[in-house]
Every structure is written in C-alpha cells, then in structure tokens.
Design an enzyme around this catalytic site. Structure first.
Site: not given
Length: 236
Positions: A55-59
């Site tokens: 998952l993307d870091k922010e997600t």
C-alpha cells in the site's frame, strides 16, 4: 512516529497469513527516512514473513502478510490471476453517482513514480460505486481489477473526481471552514486540513487460504478518515 504495536494492527491471523490494518504514514517496505516499516515489524512477529502486496505510504487499510513461502506463492498466483478481491473507500470532490462504473484506461508510470492515462500504458480497470453523497463530496467504493501504480487515484482524477488531499492528481485538501458556515479560527493560528493525506483506505480484501476456504477481512477506518466522514455527515 512512535513505536508501532504490531499486535494491535492484526485483524486476522491463522498459521499461514496475517491481515493487518496498516496505519497511514507507515511504509510497507524499508524506507531510509523512517525508523520502522511494516516488513520489519512483521518479521519480528514471524521470522519468515513476506508482504504479499503493498500500500502507498499514506494509504491505510488491509495488507496481507504471508507467514511461510508456500502461503506467499499461493497468494502470488491469485494476484497474478486477478482472483484477489480488493475494495477501497475514497472521499472525492463533487457529487458523483456511480453505479458499477468501469474505468478501463491504460496507465503508464514515470521514473519519478507518477502515473497517467496513456494508450501506450499497461491495461488498468477499476469499478466505482457511490456509497454516499454529501453537500459537495462523495464517498466512493473502488474495486481495482488490476493493480497498477496509483491506479485508483488516476482513474478517479480521469473521471474528474479527484480524491480529497491528493494534490499529485488534482485533489484539494478539505478544510472545516469550507464545511461549517460559522467557523471561527483562533487568532494567529493556521487552519489545517481535516485529513492531512490522500483520503483513501483499503477497506476489504478477500482471497483463498491454503485450505481452499475463502478469507475476507474488513479494516475499520483509522481516526483521520473517520473524522472526515463524520464531518461530512454532520454538515450534509
């Protein structure tokens, strides 16, 4: 970021798999700028742990970790054959009424990690459904069929429904002052967005275990996503 209690992230566990609710701002893999990441935390829990996807870091949301090589292979084949079902929730700009809307647009990623729609790109499909509309925003269910870089974010931007807080793809941050008519900010203070990241959460994942039984896990919204949705409900 303070030390993460990995045990508290676990939503599901059997002898082969862990499904965790990944917090926002925590990298899936090694990040030289951060003291901790999901893979290292998982290996402290289970020595042979391997991330089955990212998952993307922010997600935030559902992330599957295999506890042994056989489990990893079993799930890798399912990802390859598009047998893994994933559902994300996103807060987007505008009042959007999507009912099983399929976006089928190829995506190409640049060396800098930015994706865009291009006929020369790799095939990418996402299905969108509207869960709830508010005064000027919508809560959207996103079902990616393929797994390209930033796929959901780019496909929503293509629909002119950028995700709130997703400045990379045209989404603006959402401020309480834009929702509340009588909003008073304290003197000499700067207003911060309700949610200081891309408003995207991996809500559900479903796959087949080594025993052939289906595993489906839902991840509750983290606090920031919860607050955002609550504010939208209140001011609707």
């Amino acid at each position: 970021m303070k030390k993460v209690d990995f045990q508290k992230l676990i939503l599901f566990e059997n002898e082969d798999y862990l499904v965790i609710n990944k917090p926002p701002y925590l990298s899936s893999l090694d990040d030289r700028h951060e003291a901790q990441n999901i893979l290292d935390l998982a290996k402290d829990h289970t020595a042979d742990a391997q991330l089955c996807h990212r998952l993307d870091k922010e997600t935030s949301g559902c992330l599957v970790i295999a506890k042994n090589p056989e489990a990893y292979r079993h799930l890798a084949i399912q990802f390859e054959n598009r047998k893994v079902s994933k559902i994300y929730h996103a807060v987007v700009e505008g009042i959007k009424e999507y009912d099983q809307l399929m976006v089928d647009r190829n995506l190409v990623a640049s060396a800098k990690g930015v994706a865009k729609v291009s006929k020369d790109g790799k095939p990418a499909q996402t299905i969108f459904n509207t869960l709830k509309t508010y005064r000027a925003h919508s809560l959207i269910e996103c079902k990616p069929i393929t797994g390209r870089l930033h796929q959901i974010r780019v496909h929503l931007a293509y629909l002119q429904s950028p995700i709130c807080g997703d400045e990379l793809y045209g989404g603006r941050s959402l401020y309480l002052s834009s929702l509340k008519r009588r909003f008073n900010l304290k003197k000499d203070t700067e207003e911060l967005p309700i949610m200081q990241r891309v408003s995207l959460h991996a809500f559900t994942i479903g796959f087949e275990g080594l025993d052939g039984k289906q595993i489906t896990v839902n991840a509750p919204y983290p606090k920031d996503f919860q607050v955002l949705v609550h504010q939208l409900e209140k001011t609707n």
